[in-house]
Design an enzyme around this catalytic site. Structure first.
Site, mmCIF file in Angstrom:
data_model
loop_
_atom_site.group_PDB
_atom_site.id
_atom_site.type_symbol
_atom_site.label_atom_id
_atom_site.label_comp_id
_atom_site.label_asym_id
_atom_site.label_seq_id
_atom_site.Cartn_x
_atom_site.Cartn_y
_atom_site.Cartn_z
ATOM 1 C CB SER A 1 -0.960 0.013 1.195
ATOM 2 O OG SER A 1 -0.254 0.021 2.415
ATOM 3 C CE LYS B 1 -2.782 1.756 5.189
ATOM 4 N NZ LYS B 1 -2.223 1.213 3.932
#
Length: 343
Positions: free
Chosen positions: A233, A278
């Site tokens: 990611s 996040k």
């Protein structure tokens, strides 16, 4: 007698406390992780980025649930309980970690490729072979090949891609023996085993899940060392950090910039998991910009999950929920990142 019962009560209390703290449950907890400055991990031409501001990759914290942490997670707005099966499938802990390591290295290779190509700098992609991601229980190579091995030859033949490898195997017969040359812990080995019939087909195969294993060589040296961080990611942010150093570092302009998203070698940004967590991590670190994959929502996505929302939509909702002033920027490609920062 009272002392006796007090002792019993104390022992029971201690046991309950120990079980609550240490007894592992068959679940994992995903919570907001950290936003890590990329100059800790990336060097270009032997130098780290020392300019004002920072680029940051963001992480999701993962831990096995215990009774107390499980109960605690129910009070946290961005904590998610996931089963081991949902997280890892049928992979063991060791296999899962090896897969995450591969995904990270693949992500780094793609980031280097895209950054150097976009910057007009020299690079060469070296094909190493076929990376073994998993083995079927029925595979005759199970016990010989292992997760993380790289197959370099079959019957003495080398290939330049996984499709070429599979085309060769398809032309053989079920039960036919083939000799595989592979690299295991940096040592070259061989094994000869019969092919098996692949599930749901009549085609022969080794009974392995495979992907290409490549390495990128560059004239201007670049190094990305991420320690125990795994997964794909951070690809977009690696690409940005490398590209900006290659081109003189004019994009950041003192800002704290975070983001997420996979990166393939064409420069396309892909969706990731846990983006709401996040966003929280980036906000805590003082980021003012957060790049979020704007993956298309297909009819198939909606059919599978009528409530499905793409990464960008989830990220915007998370930022609103925590009253963040971060700008959530939708991106579909690395070009979108560059275009936005040049404004």
């Amino acid at each position: 007698m009272r002392k006796y019962w007090r002792k019993i009560g104390l022992i029971v209390g201690v046991l309950v406390l120990l079980l609550g703290v240490f007894w592992p449950l068959p679940f994992y907890l995903e919570t907001p992780g950290t936003a890590e400055a990329l100059n800790k991990f990336v060097t270009v031409a032997g130098h780290r980025d020392q300019r004002k501001g920072r680029y940051m990759l963001t992480t999701v914290a993962l831990q096995q649930a215990r009774p107390f942490t499980y109960l605690w997670s129910k009070t946290q707005p961005f904590a998610e309980v996931v089963s081991k099966e949902a997280l890892m499938g049928d992979a063991s802990d060791q296999t899962y970690e090896q897969m995450q390591t591969y995904y990270m290295q693949s992500s780094i290779n793609a980031a280097i490729t895209v950054a150097y190509r976009r910057a007009g700098k020299s690079y060469h992609q070296q094909y190493l072979g076929i990376y073994v991601m998993s083995l079927l229980a029925t595979s005759k190579f199970k016990g010989h090949l292992a997760i993380g091995d790289t197959v370099t030859k079959i019957d003495g033949h080398r290939f330049k891609s996984a499709p070429q490898f599979m085309d060769y195997v398809k032309k053989q017969r079920v039960g036919q023996k083939v000799t595989v040359t592979y690299v295991h812990h940096k040592k070259v080995k061989t094994t000869t085993q019969p092919l098996v019939k692949l599930p749901g087909t009549k085609q022969p195969g080794l009974g392995i899940t495979l992907v290409d294993h490549t390495k990128v060589k560059t004239k201007i040296p670049v190094k990305v060392a991420v320690g125990d961080i795994g997964g794909p990611s951070a690809g977009t942010m690696f690409t940005l950090a490398i590209y900006d150093q290659l081109t003189g570092g004019h994009l950041r302009r003192g800002r704290k910039i975070a983001g997420t998203g996979t990166m393939d070698t064409t420069g396309k940004v892909g969706a990731i998991g846990g983006i709401d967590k996040k966003v929280v991590a980036a906000n805590r670190a003082g980021a003012t910009i957060f790049f979020a994959p704007d993956d298309p929502v297909t009819k198939a996505d909606k059919k599978a999950d009528p409530d499905y929302q793409n990464n960008y939509t989830v990220a915007k909702a998370a930022a609103k929920r925590i009253h963040s002033k971060m700008r959530i920027v939708p991106i579909k490609s690395f070009n979108d990142v560059i275009t936005y920062l040049k404004k």
